[in-house]
Write a protein that holds these residues in place. Structure first.
Motif, short mmCIF file in Angstrom:
data_model
loop_
_atom_site.label_atom_id
_atom_site.label_comp_id
_atom_site.label_asym_id
_atom_site.label_seq_id
_atom_site.Cartn_x
_atom_site.Cartn_y
_atom_site.Cartn_z
N GLY A 41 18.01 9.08 14.35
CA GLY A 41 17.23 8.40 13.32
C GLY A 41 15.83 8.07 13.79
O GLY A 41 15.20 7.13 13.29
N SER A 42 15.32 8.84 14.76
CA SER A 42 14.03 8.53 15.37
C SER A 42 12.86 8.66 14.40
O SER A 42 11.80 8.10 14.64
N GLU A 43 13.03 9.37 13.32
CA GLU A 43 11.95 9.54 12.34
C GLU A 43 12.29 8.86 11.02
O GLU A 43 11.82 9.27 9.96
N ASP A 44 13.12 7.82 11.13
CA ASP A 44 13.52 7.03 9.95
C ASP A 44 14.17 7.89 8.88
O ASP A 44 13.97 7.69 7.69
N ARG A 45 14.98 8.87 9.34
CA ARG A 45 15.71 9.72 8.39
C ARG A 45 17.20 9.52 8.61
O ARG A 45 17.66 9.29 9.73
N ASP A 46 17.93 9.63 7.54
CA ASP A 46 19.38 9.51 7.59
C ASP A 46 19.96 10.90 7.84
O ASP A 46 19.80 11.80 7.02
N PRO A 47 20.65 11.11 8.99
CA PRO A 47 21.18 12.45 9.30
C PRO A 47 22.17 12.95 8.26
O PRO A 47 22.22 14.15 7.98
#
Length: 424
Positions: A248-254
């Motif tokens: 989640g390093s780029e504020d995305r939900d995997p």
């Protein structure tokens, strides 16, 4: 440089002209016709070559012309046919007509060939026109023109495994770790702008080809972010590895990323939804990596999930061995390819009328493909050849059609460069 698209023009060789000649040997005072036929023009043939990986050869040369057939000679000597031209393209190249975008051929196997444009037939010499009533013909045919067309070449990489996922999730790092491929790697989006191929060696007897597909984004199926150019390289892979950034390093939900990419794959080609898919959960060593991994394992129970750390290589060996095992299981299974691209086939050309009649400024103008073909064969400086052309036109039904169109005695008729009065 990697190029996966090219648009080129192909012109096959024209046929050689037939010749008017007569025997002139000693003691043969009344030698008959001895004009030889012209040779056929050379065709242009595409050949699949598994040693090629790019269409770069067609980047700087876009026009290709076949060899013309030689003209006939006296003493009934026929002209030599033009040599066929062979153009090598990477295996996995789809050939399309540039105007209609119809598929001409799908070259997937090494050595597979397809004739794209055929050379023109050679013209007949006057020796071919001898008859019981015409013992000394003074006419010969010109050779047919070679076919010409613009085509599009689209390369779809032939790889066993394809890595897909959003930009910057670690696909290039994975392929650099498990193969000898050296892709450009940096911490920003779209570092990879062209697909990379790498050979993954398991042991001395086992290996497979892996493709790193540039990062996909939402809307890729509609072409957003060069989506179409990237997605087509996945179509021939046997197994898809979906790489997810679970940190989640780029504020995305995997989990959301997984569904988004899969939706794009299905929108682009429904057959992709039938491919075996494995999930590589990357960056499990970073914060929130383990928590997100647990969510994936809970929500995506139908998929095999392999926790990996591409940066250190941790977890990649089990992933690679599982891929090798899966490819063995799929060894006898042909990849799912759309029917319109399966195998090798030529575009079916709809039959057109032999001629058209149009009235322009009170002149009946006769045109059409058959008219053009026979006119091209005619030596307009030879009266016998022109007379034969007019006989062919009448045999085609042009006179009858002109009568039905309302032509009357004295009306002007134009066929190619000839204008004459209609006489019923």
């Amino acid at each position: 440089m990697f190029y996966d698209y090219a648009k080129i023009n192909l012109k096959a060789g024209d046929g050689g002209n037939g010749v008017v000649a007569f025997r002139r040997e000693k003691y043969v005072p009344f030698g008959g016709p001895a004009g030889g036929d012209g040779g056929a023009g050379g065709s242009i043939i595409l050949v699949a070559d598994e040693g090629l990986r790019t269409l770069v050869d067609f980047r700087y040369k876009r026009h290709y012309k076949g060899e013309r057939g030689q003209h006939g000679q006296g003493s009934s000597k026929h002209g030599r046919g033009g040599q066929d031209s062979f153009l090598r393209v990477p295996a996995g190249t789809v050939v399309k007509d540039a105007e209609t975008h119809e598929i001409i051929a799908d070259l997937v196997k090494h050595g597979q060939e397809v004739v794209i444009v055929k050379g023109g037939k050679g013209g007949r010499g006057n020796a071919r026109f001898i008859s019981s009533t015409h013992r000394a013909p003074t006419l010969a045919e010109n050779g047919d023109l070679g076919e010409e067309r613009w085509i599009e070449l689209e390369l779809k990489l032939l790889a066993d495994v394809g890595l897909v996922g959003f930009p910057n999730v670690g696909k290039s790092t994975i392929i650099s770790r498990v193969s000898a491929a050296k892709p450009k790697i940096a911490d920003y989006h779209f570092t990879t702008i062209t697909p990379n191929l790498g050979m993954v060696d398991i042991d001395s007897e086992s290996s497979f080809v892996m493709a790193d597909i540039p990062g996909l984004i939402e809307g890729a199926a509609e072409g957003t972010g060069l989506g179409h150019r990237f997605l087509r390289h996945i179509e021939r892979t046997k197994v898809i590895v979906h790489v997810l950034d679970v940190s989640g390093s780029e504020d995305r939900d995997p989990l959301e990323d997984f569904h988004t990419i899969n939706h794009e794959l299905k929108k682009y080609n429904e057959y992709l939804a039938q491919r075996p898919m494995i999930i590589a959960a990357n960056k499990t060593d970073l914060l929130q990596g383990k928590d997100n991994l647990e969510v994936l394992q809970k929500e995506l129970k139908d998929y095999e999930i392999f926790p990996v750390c591409a940066a250190t290589g941790e977890g990649l060996k089990p992933l690679v061995y599982r891929l090798a095992q899966l490819l063995v299981e799929l060894k006898d299974q042909e990849p799912v390819i759309p029917k319109e691209e399966k195998g090798l086939r030529m575009v079916k050309i709809d039959k057109k009328p032999k001629f058209y009649i149009e009235k322009v400024d009170n002149i009946f103008v006769v045109t059409g493909p058959e008219i053009d073909k026979h006119w091209a064969r005619t030596d307009i400086n030879n009266e016998d050849a022109v007379a034969r052309f007019l006989q062919i036109v009448e045999a085609m039904g042009v006179i009858k059609a002109l009568r039905e169109q309302g032509a009357e005695d004295g009306d002007e008729i134009r066929i190619k460069e000839m204008i004459f009065d209609f006489l019923d």
